[in-house]
Scaffold this motif. Structure first.
Motif, PDB file in Angstrom:
ATOM      1  N   GLY A  51       0.788  -1.232   0.000  1.00  7.72           N
ATOM      2  CA  GLY A  51       0.000   0.000   0.000  1.00  7.72           C
ATOM      3  C   GLY A  51       0.817   1.279   0.000  1.00  7.72           C
ATOM      4  N   VAL A  52       2.111   1.156  -0.176  1.00  6.71           N
ATOM      5  CA  VAL A  52       2.977   2.338  -0.186  1.00  6.71           C
ATOM      6  C   VAL A  52       4.006   2.219  -1.316  1.00  6.71           C
ATOM      7  N   PHE A  53       4.480   3.355  -1.744  1.00 10.69           N
ATOM      8  CA  PHE A  53       5.594   3.410  -2.687  1.00 10.69           C
ATOM      9  C   PHE A  53       6.689   4.238  -2.033  1.00 10.69           C
ATOM     10  N   LYS A  54       7.850   3.630  -1.830  1.00  6.87           N
ATOM     11  CA  LYS A  54       9.033   4.345  -1.353  1.00  6.87           C
ATOM     12  C   LYS A  54       9.895   4.527  -2.587  1.00  6.87           C
ATOM     13  N   ILE A  55       9.979   5.769  -3.066  1.00 12.30           N
ATOM     14  CA  ILE A  55      10.506   6.060  -4.395  1.00 12.30           C
ATOM     15  C   ILE A  55      11.868   6.736  -4.304  1.00 12.30           C
ATOM     16  N   HIS A  56      12.844   6.134  -4.939  1.00 12.34           N
ATOM     17  CA  HIS A  56      14.191   6.701  -4.999  1.00 12.34           C
ATOM     18  C   HIS A  56      14.206   7.858  -6.002  1.00 12.34           C
ATOM     19  N   ILE A  57      14.797   8.986  -5.618  1.00 11.56           N
ATOM     20  CA  ILE A  57      14.964  10.121  -6.532  1.00 11.56           C
ATOM     21  C   ILE A  57      16.280   9.904  -7.284  1.00 11.56           C
ATOM     22  N   ILE A  58      16.182   9.663  -8.580  1.00  9.94           N
ATOM     23  CA  ILE A  58      17.368   9.411  -9.395  1.00  9.94           C
ATOM     24  C   ILE A  58      18.315  10.611  -9.304  1.00  9.94           C
ATOM     25  N   ASN A  59      19.557  10.369  -8.907  1.00  7.74           N
ATOM     26  CA  ASN A  59      20.605  11.386  -8.712  1.00  7.74           C
ATOM     27  C   ASN A  59      20.278  12.380  -7.606  1.00  7.74           C
ATOM     28  N   GLY A  60      19.265  12.102  -6.778  1.00  7.26           N
ATOM     29  CA  GLY A  60      18.926  12.977  -5.656  1.00  7.26           C
ATOM     30  C   GLY A  60      18.398  14.334  -6.107  1.00  7.26           C
ATOM     31  N   MET A  61      18.046  15.153  -5.125  1.00 11.89           N
ATOM     32  CA  MET A  61      17.552  16.500  -5.410  1.00 11.89           C
ATOM     33  C   MET A  61      18.137  17.445  -4.376  1.00 11.89           C
ATOM     34  N   TYR A  62      18.723  18.533  -4.841  1.00 11.16           N
ATOM     35  CA  TYR A  62      19.213  19.560  -3.936  1.00 11.16           C
ATOM     36  C   TYR A  62      18.347  20.803  -4.102  1.00 11.16           C
ATOM     37  N   LEU A  63      17.657  21.166  -3.041  1.00  9.68           N
ATOM     38  CA  LEU A  63      16.773  22.333  -3.051  1.00  9.68           C
ATOM     39  C   LEU A  63      17.489  23.484  -2.353  1.00  9.68           C
ATOM     40  N   LYS A  64      17.752  24.552  -3.095  1.00 16.30           N
ATOM     41  CA  LYS A  64      18.392  25.735  -2.534  1.00 16.30           C
ATOM     42  C   LYS A  64      17.326  26.631  -1.913  1.00 16.30           C
ATOM     43  N   GLY A  65      17.705  27.354  -0.870  1.00 16.20           N
ATOM     44  CA  GLY A  65      16.797  28.305  -0.251  1.00 16.20           C
ATOM     45  C   GLY A  65      16.374  29.363  -1.258  1.00 16.20           C
ATOM     46  N   GLY A  66      15.079  29.673  -1.277  1.00 20.90           N
ATOM     47  CA  GLY A  66      14.558  30.680  -2.186  1.00 20.90           C
ATOM     48  C   GLY A  66      14.339  30.176  -3.602  1.00 20.90           C
ATOM     49  N   SER A  67      14.624  28.887  -3.856  1.00 17.06           N
ATOM     50  CA  SER A  67      14.474  28.358  -5.216  1.00 17.06           C
ATOM     51  C   SER A  67      13.258  27.441  -5.310  1.00 17.06           C
ATOM     52  N   SER A  68      13.078  26.862  -6.478  1.00 18.31           N
ATOM     53  CA  SER A  68      11.968  25.947  -6.722  1.00 18.31           C
ATOM     54  C   SER A  68      12.484  24.751  -7.507  1.00 18.31           C
TER      55      SER A  68
END
Length: 164
Positions: free
Chosen positions: A118-135
């Motif tokens: 009942g769940v999906f644990k999904i790997h983010i390919i190459n990860g994600m880096y979120l900078k402050g003030g960005s989208s």
């Protein structure tokens, strides 16, 4: 004298508000989440997923809730917006979707699909880096729908990737 006090209080409130807003804005970023099924995967099927919870995993070990609102989406080859949220800046590596139901429509037939656990644990390919003030935007893809033993099974091998 009273005017000076009022002006002083107003200036202090403006400064405090500006500092708070600046800290909040530059320590968080906006995350948009989309969903898509690869073209040709569904043939003549329509699959509706009801997602009851979305979380994202920050590399330091904490899970951040994006949404606890039930969202029903039709898996199509079109990129479909699911939700967005303002989250702390940082590096993320997984998305967690809790699925409360999955319905498959074949013509006039409506069948419940099986989602192991009942769940999906999904790997983010190459990860994600979120900078402050960005989208940033994440695209979640559902590549495997199978038929086995009279059941429709949506495989847990789901992936996510950053898109521009």
């Amino acid at each position: 004298m009273n005017k000076l006090i009022v002006i002083g209080v107003v200036l202090i409130l403006i400064i405090v508000g500006g500092v708070y807003y600046g800290y909040y804005y530059f320590s968080t970023g906006n995350l948009n989440i989309y969903i898509q099924d690869p073209p040709g995967n569904l043939q003549n099927l329509k699959i509706y997923l009801t997602i009851s919870s979305i979380m994202i995993h920050k590399i330091n070990g904490s899970w951040i809730t994006i949404s606890n609102k039930s969202i029903t989406v039709l898996l199509t080859s079109n990129i479909t917006f699911i939700t967005s949220a303002r989250i702390p800046a940082g590096e993320y590596n997984e998305v967690f979707l809790e699925i409360s139901s999955a319905q498959v429509v074949m013509g006039n037939l409506n069948i419940s699909a099986k989602i192991p656990s009942g769940v999906f644990k999904i790997h983010i390919i190459n990860g994600m880096y979120l900078k402050g003030g960005s989208s940033e935007s994440l695209l979640i893809s559902f590549p495997h729908v199978t038929f086995a033993n009279g059941e429709i099974i949506i495989s847990p091998s789901v992936t996510a990737k950053v898109i521009s």
